[in-house]
Scaffold this motif. Sequence first.
Motif, PDB file in Angstrom:
ATOM      1  N   TRP A 273      -2.097  17.039  -8.143  1.00  0.00           N
ATOM      2  CA  TRP A 273      -0.708  16.985  -7.643  1.00  0.00           C
ATOM      3  C   TRP A 273      -0.191  15.897  -7.152  1.00  0.00           C
ATOM      4  CZ3 TRP A 273       2.242  21.529  -7.210  1.00  0.00           C
ATOM      5  CH2 TRP A 273       1.654  22.651  -7.996  1.00  0.00           C
ATOM      6  N   VAL A 274      -1.070  14.823  -6.814  1.00  0.00           N
ATOM      7  CA  VAL A 274      -0.710  13.601  -6.208  1.00  0.00           C
ATOM      8  C   VAL A 274      -0.808  12.373  -6.801  1.00  0.00           C
ATOM      9  CG1 VAL A 274      -0.893  14.884  -3.741  1.00  0.00           C
ATOM     10  CG2 VAL A 274      -2.784  13.562  -4.750  1.00  0.00           C
ATOM     11  N   ALA A 275      -1.799  12.329  -8.134  1.00  0.00           N
ATOM     12  CA  ALA A 275      -1.704  11.231  -8.945  1.00  0.00           C
ATOM     13  C   ALA A 275      -0.535  10.537  -9.406  1.00  0.00           C
ATOM     14  CB  ALA A 275      -2.666  11.746  -9.957  1.00  0.00           C
ATOM     15  N   ASP A 276       0.553  11.272  -9.428  1.00  0.00           N
ATOM     16  CA  ASP A 276       1.734  10.435  -9.929  1.00  0.00           C
ATOM     17  C   ASP A 276       2.242   9.791  -8.905  1.00  0.00           C
ATOM     18  OD1 ASP A 276       2.547  12.657  -8.637  1.00  0.00           O
ATOM     19  OD2 ASP A 276       4.262  13.355  -9.727  1.00  0.00           O
ATOM     20  N   GLU A 277       2.098  10.122  -7.539  1.00  0.00           N
ATOM     21  CA  GLU A 277       2.483   9.455  -6.582  1.00  0.00           C
ATOM     22  C   GLU A 277       1.588   8.164  -6.204  1.00  0.00           C
ATOM     23  OE1 GLU A 277       5.052   9.279  -2.879  1.00  0.00           O
ATOM     24  OE2 GLU A 277       5.155  10.590  -4.779  1.00  0.00           O
ATOM     25  N   ALA A 278       0.377   8.129  -6.561  1.00  0.00           N
ATOM     26  CA  ALA A 278      -0.329   6.857  -6.455  1.00  0.00           C
ATOM     27  C   ALA A 278       0.084   6.012  -7.655  1.00  0.00           C
ATOM     28  CB  ALA A 278      -1.879   7.238  -6.744  1.00  0.00           C
ATOM     29  N   ALA A 279       0.675   6.264  -8.905  1.00  0.00           N
ATOM     30  CA  ALA A 279       1.045   5.534  -9.514  1.00  0.00           C
ATOM     31  C   ALA A 279       2.296   5.016  -9.426  1.00  0.00           C
ATOM     32  CB  ALA A 279       1.198   6.306 -11.124  1.00  0.00           C
ATOM     33  N   ALA A 280       3.112   5.935  -8.748  1.00  0.00           N
ATOM     34  CA  ALA A 280       4.452   5.339  -8.404  1.00  0.00           C
ATOM     35  C   ALA A 280       4.521   4.209  -7.170  1.00  0.00           C
ATOM     36  CB  ALA A 280       5.424   6.422  -7.586  1.00  0.00           C
ATOM     37  N   GLU A 281       3.183   4.270  -6.349  1.00  0.00           N
ATOM     38  CA  GLU A 281       3.080   3.368  -5.379  1.00  0.00           C
ATOM     39  C   GLU A 281       2.413   2.151  -5.992  1.00  0.00           C
ATOM     40  OE1 GLU A 281       0.582   5.168  -2.543  1.00  0.00           O
ATOM     41  OE2 GLU A 281       2.567   6.815  -1.666  1.00  0.00           O
ATOM     42  N   GLY A 282       2.148   1.907  -7.143  1.00  0.00           N
ATOM     43  CA  GLY A 282       1.469   0.814  -7.885  1.00  0.00           C
ATOM     44  C   GLY A 282       0.005   0.668  -7.998  1.00  0.00           C
ATOM     45  N   SER A 283      -0.645   1.893  -7.779  1.00  0.00           N
ATOM     46  CA  SER A 283      -1.896   1.852  -7.923  1.00  0.00           C
ATOM     47  C   SER A 283      -2.416   2.447  -9.156  1.00  0.00           C
ATOM     48  CB  SER A 283      -2.679   2.213  -6.518  1.00  0.00           C
ATOM     49  OG  SER A 283      -4.076   2.259  -6.575  1.00  0.00           O
TER      50      SER A 283
ATOM     51  N   SER B  56     -11.618  -2.778  -1.611  1.00  0.00           N
ATOM     52  CA  SER B  56     -10.475  -1.794  -1.762  1.00  0.00           C
ATOM     53  C   SER B  56      -9.967  -2.164  -3.239  1.00  0.00           C
ATOM     54  CB  SER B  56      -9.478  -1.625  -0.776  1.00  0.00           C
ATOM     55  OG  SER B  56      -8.555  -0.656  -1.370  1.00  0.00           O
ATOM     56  N   PHE B  57      -9.567  -1.238  -4.107  1.00  0.00           N
ATOM     57  CA  PHE B  57      -8.732  -1.631  -5.312  1.00  0.00           C
ATOM     58  C   PHE B  57      -7.225  -1.336  -5.049  1.00  0.00           C
ATOM     59  CE2 PHE B  57     -10.315   2.823  -6.532  1.00  0.00           C
ATOM     60  CZ  PHE B  57      -9.137   3.460  -6.390  1.00  0.00           C
ATOM     61  N   GLY B  58      -6.928  -1.049  -3.657  1.00  0.00           N
ATOM     62  CA  GLY B  58      -5.251  -0.806  -3.403  1.00  0.00           C
ATOM     63  C   GLY B  58      -5.118   0.339  -2.854  1.00  0.00           C
ATOM     64  N   GLY B  59      -3.925   0.533  -2.505  1.00  0.00           N
ATOM     65  CA  GLY B  59      -3.648   1.748  -1.970  1.00  0.00           C
ATOM     66  C   GLY B  59      -3.318   1.770  -0.426  1.00  0.00           C
ATOM     67  N   LYS B  60      -3.155   2.592   0.253  1.00  0.00           N
ATOM     68  CA  LYS B  60      -2.839   2.772   1.554  1.00  0.00           C
ATOM     69  C   LYS B  60      -4.402   3.062   2.162  1.00  0.00           C
ATOM     70  CE  LYS B  60       1.474   5.357   1.638  1.00  0.00           C
ATOM     71  NZ  LYS B  60       2.086   6.414   1.950  1.00  0.00           N
ATOM     72  N   GLU B  61      -4.942   2.199   2.983  1.00  0.00           N
ATOM     73  CA  GLU B  61      -6.019   2.288   3.690  1.00  0.00           C
ATOM     74  C   GLU B  61      -6.112   3.030   4.806  1.00  0.00           C
ATOM     75  OE1 GLU B  61      -8.988  -0.811   3.038  1.00  0.00           O
ATOM     76  OE2 GLU B  61      -7.765  -1.755   1.528  1.00  0.00           O
ATOM     77  N   GLU B  62      -6.509   4.171   5.208  1.00  0.00           N
ATOM     78  CA  GLU B  62      -6.523   4.851   6.299  1.00  0.00           C
ATOM     79  C   GLU B  62      -7.303   6.146   6.183  1.00  0.00           C
ATOM     80  OE1 GLU B  62      -2.612   6.514   7.208  1.00  0.00           O
ATOM     81  OE2 GLU B  62      -2.137   6.814   4.989  1.00  0.00           O
ATOM     82  N   LEU B  63      -7.563   6.807   7.559  1.00  0.00           N
ATOM     83  CA  LEU B  63      -8.122   7.964   7.325  1.00  0.00           C
ATOM     84  C   LEU B  63      -7.432   9.046   8.008  1.00  0.00           C
ATOM     85  CD1 LEU B  63     -12.069   7.155   8.553  1.00  0.00           C
ATOM     86  CD2 LEU B  63     -11.015   8.039   6.423  1.00  0.00           C
TER      87      LEU B  63
END
Length: 282
Positions: free
Chosen positions: A208-218, A275-282
């Motif tokens: 459900w959220v994979a396309d959001e990751a792609a949109a964020e450039g990861s 990390s390979f990118g994306g938001k880093e948080e818990l």
Amino acid sequence: MKLSLLSVAPLATTVAAFGAHNQPPKGEVTKTDNFVWADPFHDHRLAHKLTPSCTVEKSFAAREFLLHDLYEHDPKGLWNYGDALKTIFTGRPYPGGWDGLDPHMYERPLMLMEYADVPVAVREWIEEAEREVGEEEEDERSEDEKKKKKARKNLFAVFERATEPEQKVTKTVVPAKTAAKAAALRPLDTKRVVIFAPGALYSILPLWVADEAAAEGSESCAKSLLSLDNYAPKPKDGGVIAWTTAHTAPNRGKGERAMTFTIKAQTLQAAGAASFGGKEEL
């Protein structure tokens, strides 16, 4: 534990007896049988051994109904699809409500979404599941594999949208024979809706959220989320975790059914790894 939507002959009688404006009795809330998922974001192992290499979160608009609404007309109920839903889900386990909880009886939730609002990766998964169960069982797969395949059927029911108040939709949409043909026919998705129980989401949350990751450039993050082999109930190095972190309740007192739900997913790595990118948080 069978879907009581499907004991529907007695349910229809009971709902009629209560009437449209009376409150039906509530069942005991229990955990859904065979629900293996839990909120992974409070697992102590994350803080000590694992860190997220990417975090993605996305919200979706839907309408939420209860079984009590099965014989109510749109926009308060699912009357147009009620008979088809009874046929489709008869004898199949109810996959659960939010967080795998099962309110039983008339309080069991069902979601309706515009099919075009569902991410393409999820639509592809739904359609492939339907293609698989529509095939002849004349192969060499083990009985366990066949059972798993059958278990996927009809967790999501795709319908042509009813266009008239008194229109009865009697069957689900038959997916195109191949993924390539389905991709070419995507414009037709704007005329369709999908109905499912919230519990059906959990086995495919990362899609459900994979396309959001792609949109964020990861792209690496998106690729990991698209592989359900990486997804498991327990956090692990190189794995994917996900959960529905929020879901609003419709204002039923005003006859409303609109709501939103939010899905969060993370890819994990051993603490201290690059990390390979994306938001880093818990």
